[in-house]
Design a protein around this motif. Structure first.
Motif, PDB file in Angstrom:
ATOM      1  N   LEU A 172      -7.813   1.900  -9.610  1.00 45.84           N
ATOM      2  CA  LEU A 172      -7.000   2.801  -8.974  1.00 45.84           C
ATOM      3  C   LEU A 172      -5.455   2.208  -8.935  1.00 45.84           C
ATOM      4  O   LEU A 172      -5.468   0.940  -8.651  1.00 45.84           O
ATOM      5  N   THR A 173      -4.439   2.828  -9.374  1.00 48.78           N
ATOM      6  CA  THR A 173      -3.292   2.126  -9.514  1.00 48.78           C
ATOM      7  C   THR A 173      -2.510   2.626  -8.403  1.00 48.78           C
ATOM      8  O   THR A 173      -2.344   3.890  -7.942  1.00 48.78           O
ATOM      9  N   VAL A 174      -1.840   1.676  -7.785  1.00 46.24           N
ATOM     10  CA  VAL A 174      -1.015   1.977  -6.379  1.00 46.24           C
ATOM     11  C   VAL A 174       0.418   1.151  -6.710  1.00 46.24           C
ATOM     12  O   VAL A 174       0.546   0.243  -7.343  1.00 46.24           O
ATOM     13  N   ASP A 175       1.699   1.703  -6.092  1.00 44.30           N
ATOM     14  CA  ASP A 175       2.686   1.213  -6.048  1.00 44.30           C
ATOM     15  C   ASP A 175       3.148   0.572  -4.707  1.00 44.30           C
ATOM     16  O   ASP A 175       3.242   1.077  -3.983  1.00 44.30           O
ATOM     17  N   LEU A 176       3.096  -0.962  -4.776  1.00 42.93           N
ATOM     18  CA  LEU A 176       3.209  -1.367  -3.557  1.00 42.93           C
ATOM     19  C   LEU A 176       4.413  -1.351  -2.946  1.00 42.93           C
ATOM     20  O   LEU A 176       4.566  -1.423  -1.761  1.00 42.93           O
ATOM     21  N   GLY A 177       5.397  -0.893  -3.779  1.00 42.91           N
ATOM     22  CA  GLY A 177       6.886  -0.594  -3.365  1.00 42.91           C
ATOM     23  C   GLY A 177       6.945   0.666  -2.374  1.00 42.91           C
ATOM     24  O   GLY A 177       7.833   0.689  -1.687  1.00 42.91           O
ATOM     25  N   THR A 178       6.114   1.588  -2.443  1.00 39.69           N
ATOM     26  CA  THR A 178       6.035   3.010  -1.850  1.00 39.69           C
ATOM     27  C   THR A 178       4.850   2.936  -1.111  1.00 39.69           C
ATOM     28  O   THR A 178       4.868   4.132  -0.656  1.00 39.69           O
ATOM     29  N   LEU A 179       4.234   2.003  -0.670  1.00 37.70           N
ATOM     30  CA  LEU A 179       3.018   2.058   0.307  1.00 37.70           C
ATOM     31  C   LEU A 179       3.543   2.404   1.592  1.00 37.70           C
ATOM     32  O   LEU A 179       4.679   1.892   2.194  1.00 37.70           O
ATOM     33  N   GLU A 180       2.634   3.159   2.308  1.00 40.46           N
ATOM     34  CA  GLU A 180       2.990   3.302   3.701  1.00 40.46           C
ATOM     35  C   GLU A 180       2.808   2.109   4.612  1.00 40.46           C
ATOM     36  O   GLU A 180       2.013   1.167   4.040  1.00 40.46           O
ATOM     37  N   SER A 181       3.633   1.742   5.224  1.00 37.69           N
ATOM     38  CA  SER A 181       3.800   0.384   5.801  1.00 37.69           C
ATOM     39  C   SER A 181       3.869   0.576   7.339  1.00 37.69           C
ATOM     40  O   SER A 181       4.281   1.381   7.933  1.00 37.69           O
ATOM     41  N   GLU A 182       2.808  -0.077   7.932  1.00 37.64           N
ATOM     42  CA  GLU A 182       2.647  -0.364   9.355  1.00 37.64           C
ATOM     43  C   GLU A 182       2.699  -1.748   9.834  1.00 37.64           C
ATOM     44  O   GLU A 182       2.589  -2.740   9.212  1.00 37.64           O
ATOM     45  N   ALA A 183       3.536  -1.984  11.215  1.00 38.00           N
ATOM     46  CA  ALA A 183       3.363  -3.197  11.594  1.00 38.00           C
ATOM     47  C   ALA A 183       2.135  -3.773  12.048  1.00 38.00           C
ATOM     48  O   ALA A 183       1.832  -5.124  11.560  1.00 38.00           O
ATOM     49  N   THR A 184       1.156  -3.078  12.536  1.00 38.33           N
ATOM     50  CA  THR A 184      -0.329  -3.556  12.739  1.00 38.33           C
ATOM     51  C   THR A 184      -1.243  -2.593  12.297  1.00 38.33           C
ATOM     52  O   THR A 184      -1.079  -1.218  12.663  1.00 38.33           O
ATOM     53  N   VAL A 185      -2.304  -2.920  11.687  1.00 32.78           N
ATOM     54  CA  VAL A 185      -3.284  -2.015  11.318  1.00 32.78           C
ATOM     55  C   VAL A 185      -4.524  -2.732  11.540  1.00 32.78           C
ATOM     56  O   VAL A 185      -5.075  -3.947  11.445  1.00 32.78           O
ATOM     57  N   GLU A 186      -5.405  -1.929  12.411  1.00 35.84           N
ATOM     58  CA  GLU A 186      -6.728  -1.979  12.954  1.00 35.84           C
ATOM     59  C   GLU A 186      -7.802  -1.646  11.696  1.00 35.84           C
ATOM     60  O   GLU A 186      -7.600  -0.603  11.450  1.00 35.84           O
ATOM     61  N   LEU A 187      -8.508  -2.523  11.356  1.00 32.75           N
ATOM     62  CA  LEU A 187      -9.467  -2.295  10.499  1.00 32.75           C
ATOM     63  C   LEU A 187     -10.304  -1.071  10.982  1.00 32.75           C
ATOM     64  O   LEU A 187     -10.842  -1.196  12.176  1.00 32.75           O
ATOM     65  N   ALA A 188     -10.673   0.035   9.926  1.00 35.47           N
ATOM     66  CA  ALA A 188     -11.450   1.167  10.422  1.00 35.47           C
ATOM     67  C   ALA A 188     -12.958   0.424  10.530  1.00 35.47           C
ATOM     68  O   ALA A 188     -13.275  -0.349   9.843  1.00 35.47           O
ATOM     69  N   PRO A 189     -13.595   0.897  11.409  1.00 39.26           N
ATOM     70  CA  PRO A 189     -14.896   0.637  11.648  1.00 39.26           C
ATOM     71  C   PRO A 189     -15.667   0.864  10.632  1.00 39.26           C
ATOM     72  O   PRO A 189     -15.630   2.291  10.069  1.00 39.26           O
ATOM     73  N   GLU A 190     -16.841   0.226  10.445  1.00 32.58           N
ATOM     74  CA  GLU A 190     -17.793   0.548   9.139  1.00 32.58           C
ATOM     75  C   GLU A 190     -18.746   1.635   9.703  1.00 32.58           C
ATOM     76  O   GLU A 190     -19.077   1.839  10.908  1.00 32.58           O
ATOM     77  N   ALA A 191     -18.935   2.650   8.946  1.00 24.40           N
ATOM     78  CA  ALA A 191     -20.033   3.974   9.262  1.00 24.40           C
ATOM     79  C   ALA A 191     -20.660   4.378   8.050  1.00 24.40           C
ATOM     80  O   ALA A 191     -20.191   3.997   6.971  1.00 24.40           O
TER      81      ALA A 191
END
Length: 195
Positions: A172-191
């Protein structure tokens, strides 16, 4: 020198040139060792289920973060967080989520094993997707540079084995320059859930 001898020499010279040309053609069309052992790439898009020989992946979200948190664990840096669903397709005996990489130019980064609860390295089941997150820690300044300098295409790739030669590789190709950016990300819990 007789005419017959001259003709024989010309025929030998032409045959030699023909053989050299044939050898050049064979070399030009023969795949390299790398090409004969290359993985079978399945190209995917965000939100799309992609299926390979014994892997199916749906990347739901890719986000940049300055701080990554995971159940009490925390680290600052340039993080790319990938939320995904992954499962085996044909067999689940001994199948682990063993390959996750982010290729940026000529550099390849493996999924970080620092966060304690990512789904990287966990066993997979057939027909029952494992949902969760993985994270890539990039060198400091990489994401800022991508935002300033323009398109910075990165290729995410996923497989069930660290030995990816002649196996399926979901990309999968993504553009790092246009990624949504957040100050802090909490990893989604495994399910566990349906894919």
């Amino acid at each position: 020198m007789t005419g017959r001898a001259r003709s024989a020499r010309w025929l030998l010279a032409l045959a030699g040139c023909g053989l050299v040309a044939l050898a050049w053609v064979v070399m030009a069309v023969t795949p390299s060792d790398d090409a004969t052992e290359a993985p079978f790439v399945v190209v995917s898009q965000l939100g799309e289920r992609a299926e390979g020989r014994n892997i199916a992946v749906t990347v739901d979200r890719v986000v940049a973060a300055e701080t990554l948190r995971d159940q009490g664990w925390e680290a600052d840096g340039d993080w790319v967080v990938v939320e995904l669903d992954i499962e085996s397709v044909r067999s689940e005996s001994g199948v682990l989520f063993s390959w996750a990489s982010l290729q940026l130019g000529d550099r390849r980064y493996q999924a970080s094993e620092r966060p304690p609860n990512t789904i990287f390295g966990l066993p997979l089941s057939t027909g029952l997707a494992r949902a969760g997150a993985i994270a890539f820690e990039l060198p400091e300044g990489t994401l800022d540079e991508a935002r300033v300098d323009g398109p910075a295409e990165a290729v995410l790739s996923f497989a069930v084995d660290r030995e990816i030669r002649l196996d399926s590789l979901i990309e999968l190709t993504v553009d790092l320059g246009t990624l949504e950016s957040e100050a802090t990300v909490e990893l989604a819990p495994e399910a566990w859930g349906d894919s």
